[in-house]
Design a protein around this motif. Structure first.
Motif, PDB file in Angstrom:
ATOM      1  N   TYR A  68       8.200   0.408  -1.332  1.00 29.08           N
ATOM      2  CA  TYR A  68       7.678   0.765  -0.015  1.00 29.08           C
ATOM      3  C   TYR A  68       7.423   2.268   0.102  1.00 29.08           C
ATOM      4  CZ  TYR A  68       6.802   0.283   4.956  1.00 29.08           C
ATOM      5  OH  TYR A  68       6.198   0.280   6.183  1.00 29.08           O
ATOM      6  N   GLU A  69       8.293   3.066  -0.490  1.00 24.20           N
ATOM      7  CA  GLU A  69       8.088   4.516  -0.462  1.00 24.20           C
ATOM      8  C   GLU A  69       6.777   4.893  -1.145  1.00 24.20           C
ATOM      9  OE1 GLU A  69      11.595   6.147  -2.253  1.00 24.20           O
ATOM     10  OE2 GLU A  69      12.797   5.858  -0.440  1.00 24.20           O
ATOM     11  N   ALA A  70       6.441   4.182  -2.212  1.00 29.86           N
ATOM     12  CA  ALA A  70       5.230   4.490  -2.958  1.00 29.86           C
ATOM     13  C   ALA A  70       3.966   3.932  -2.302  1.00 29.86           C
ATOM     14  CB  ALA A  70       5.353   3.947  -4.383  1.00 29.86           C
ATOM     15  N   PHE A  71       4.063   2.764  -1.661  1.00 31.88           N
ATOM     16  CA  PHE A  71       2.863   2.070  -1.212  1.00 31.88           C
ATOM     17  C   PHE A  71       2.826   1.732   0.272  1.00 31.88           C
ATOM     18  CE2 PHE A  71       3.338   0.913  -5.748  1.00 31.88           C
ATOM     19  CZ  PHE A  71       2.185   1.518  -6.214  1.00 31.88           C
ATOM     20  N   ALA A  72       3.625   2.380   1.091  1.00 33.46           N
ATOM     21  CA  ALA A  72       3.648   2.069   2.524  1.00 33.46           C
ATOM     22  C   ALA A  72       2.276   2.244   3.174  1.00 33.46           C
ATOM     23  CB  ALA A  72       4.683   2.938   3.234  1.00 33.46           C
ATOM     24  N   LYS A  73       1.569   3.308   2.815  1.00 32.29           N
ATOM     25  CA  LYS A  73       0.251   3.539   3.413  1.00 32.29           C
ATOM     26  C   LYS A  73      -0.725   2.419   3.060  1.00 32.29           C
ATOM     27  CE  LYS A  73       0.524   8.530   3.662  1.00 32.29           C
ATOM     28  NZ  LYS A  73      -0.021   9.807   3.205  1.00 32.29           N
ATOM     29  N   MET A  74      -0.645   1.933   1.831  1.00 37.22           N
ATOM     30  CA  MET A  74      -1.550   0.865   1.410  1.00 37.22           C
ATOM     31  C   MET A  74      -1.233  -0.444   2.133  1.00 37.22           C
ATOM     32  SD  MET A  74      -2.807   3.026  -0.398  1.00 37.22           S
ATOM     33  CE  MET A  74      -2.189   4.402  -1.315  1.00 37.22           C
ATOM     34  N   ILE A  75       0.057  -0.712   2.347  1.00 38.94           N
ATOM     35  CA  ILE A  75       0.453  -1.928   3.064  1.00 38.94           C
ATOM     36  C   ILE A  75      -0.034  -1.854   4.509  1.00 38.94           C
ATOM     37  CG2 ILE A  75       2.427  -3.259   3.916  1.00 38.94           C
ATOM     38  CD1 ILE A  75       3.878  -2.426   1.320  1.00 38.94           C
ATOM     39  N   LYS A  76       0.120  -0.683   5.122  1.00 40.11           N
ATOM     40  CA  LYS A  76      -0.344  -0.516   6.506  1.00 40.11           C
ATOM     41  C   LYS A  76      -1.859  -0.663   6.590  1.00 40.11           C
ATOM     42  CE  LYS A  76       3.559   2.400   7.635  1.00 40.11           C
ATOM     43  NZ  LYS A  76       4.016   3.773   7.892  1.00 40.11           N
ATOM     44  N   LEU A  77      -2.565  -0.188   5.592  1.00 41.69           N
ATOM     45  CA  LEU A  77      -4.014  -0.338   5.563  1.00 41.69           C
ATOM     46  C   LEU A  77      -4.395  -1.808   5.388  1.00 41.69           C
ATOM     47  CD1 LEU A  77      -6.711   1.138   5.620  1.00 41.69           C
ATOM     48  CD2 LEU A  77      -6.516   1.437   3.150  1.00 41.69           C
ATOM     49  N   GLY A  78      -3.607  -2.548   4.614  1.00 40.97           N
ATOM     50  CA  GLY A  78      -3.851  -3.971   4.403  1.00 40.97           C
ATOM     51  C   GLY A  78      -3.782  -4.771   5.691  1.00 40.97           C
ATOM     52  N   ILE A  79      -2.947  -4.338   6.632  1.00 40.06           N
ATOM     53  CA  ILE A  79      -2.841  -4.994   7.937  1.00 40.06           C
ATOM     54  C   ILE A  79      -4.189  -4.964   8.658  1.00 40.06           C
ATOM     55  CG2 ILE A  79      -1.901  -4.658  10.274  1.00 40.06           C
ATOM     56  CD1 ILE A  79       0.184  -5.842   8.684  1.00 40.06           C
ATOM     57  N   HIS A  80      -4.874  -3.840   8.578  1.00 39.85           N
ATOM     58  CA  HIS A  80      -6.132  -3.677   9.303  1.00 39.85           C
ATOM     59  C   HIS A  80      -7.316  -4.303   8.591  1.00 39.85           C
ATOM     60  CE1 HIS A  80      -4.192  -1.052  12.152  1.00 39.85           C
ATOM     61  NE2 HIS A  80      -3.664  -0.397  11.146  1.00 39.85           N
ATOM     62  N   GLU A  81      -7.248  -4.380   7.269  1.00 37.86           N
ATOM     63  CA  GLU A  81      -8.420  -4.807   6.519  1.00 37.86           C
ATOM     64  C   GLU A  81      -8.429  -6.285   6.147  1.00 37.86           C
ATOM     65  OE1 GLU A  81      -9.473  -2.252   3.378  1.00 37.86           O
ATOM     66  OE2 GLU A  81      -9.643  -0.535   4.702  1.00 37.86           O
ATOM     67  N   ASP A  82      -7.303  -6.948   6.227  1.00 44.01           N
ATOM     68  CA  ASP A  82      -7.263  -8.359   5.830  1.00 44.01           C
ATOM     69  C   ASP A  82      -6.734  -9.198   6.989  1.00 44.01           C
ATOM     70  OD1 ASP A  82      -7.217 -10.764   4.585  1.00 44.01           O
ATOM     71  OD2 ASP A  82      -5.794 -10.211   3.030  1.00 44.01           O
ATOM     72  N   ALA A  83      -7.631  -9.627   7.842  1.00 44.72           N
ATOM     73  CA  ALA A  83      -7.246 -10.390   9.031  1.00 44.72           C
ATOM     74  C   ALA A  83      -6.632 -11.742   8.672  1.00 44.72           C
ATOM     75  CB  ALA A  83      -8.454 -10.585   9.939  1.00 44.72           C
ATOM     76  N   LYS A  84      -7.085 -12.349   7.574  1.00 44.77           N
ATOM     77  CA  LYS A  84      -6.571 -13.668   7.194  1.00 44.77           C
ATOM     78  C   LYS A  84      -5.091 -13.624   6.813  1.00 44.77           C
ATOM     79  CE  LYS A  84     -10.211 -14.866   4.485  1.00 44.77           C
ATOM     80  NZ  LYS A  84     -10.800 -15.586   3.378  1.00 44.77           N
TER      81      LYS A  84
END
Length: 120
Positions: A68-84
């Motif tokens: 999570y420390e390494a990829f938190a920003k990517m996970i948060k971005l995934g929330i917005h970009e993948d509605a499914k």
């Protein structure tokens, strides 16, 4: 990988690899690849497998903390970009809480913590 990044850009940065498929024709233009049903199926399966792996990592707190420390920003971005898959990705999010101290906790874990019922 470009097609996967287009649909799931935030999470695609986390995983890199090669997908081998005998079903895709060798001589295809970029336009045909973008509309190919087999490629869409591969994309769906890759996203599903990634989410399963992330969930598996989240079961071990120490491993997930590092992840999570390494990829938190990517996970948060995934929330917005993948509605499914928004619900599944949301389960991976961690939050600061006054009750958890310096540790990050999931929303489900935070809701399980006892509530403070002091006088106001």
């Amino acid at each position: 990988m470009d097609k996967l990044r287009g649909a799931y850009a935030g999470m695609a940065v986390v995983v890199k690899g090669v997908v081998d498929s005998e079903d895709l024709p060798l001589n295809l233009s970029r336009e045909n690849l973008q509309q190919n049903k087999i490629l869409k199926l591969i994309q769906k399966n890759l996203v599903k497998k990634c989410l399963e792996l992330f969930k598996e990592i989240s079961e071990n707190e120490e491993d997930f903390k590092t992840f999570y420390e390494a990829f938190a920003k990517m996970i948060k971005l995934g929330i917005h970009e993948d509605a499914k898959n928004r619900k599944k990705v949301a389960e991976l999010l961690r939050y600061n809480s006054t009750k958890s101290g310096d540790d990050l906790v999931s929303l489900a874990a935070r809701l399980r913590l006892p509530r403070h019922t002091g006088d106001r």
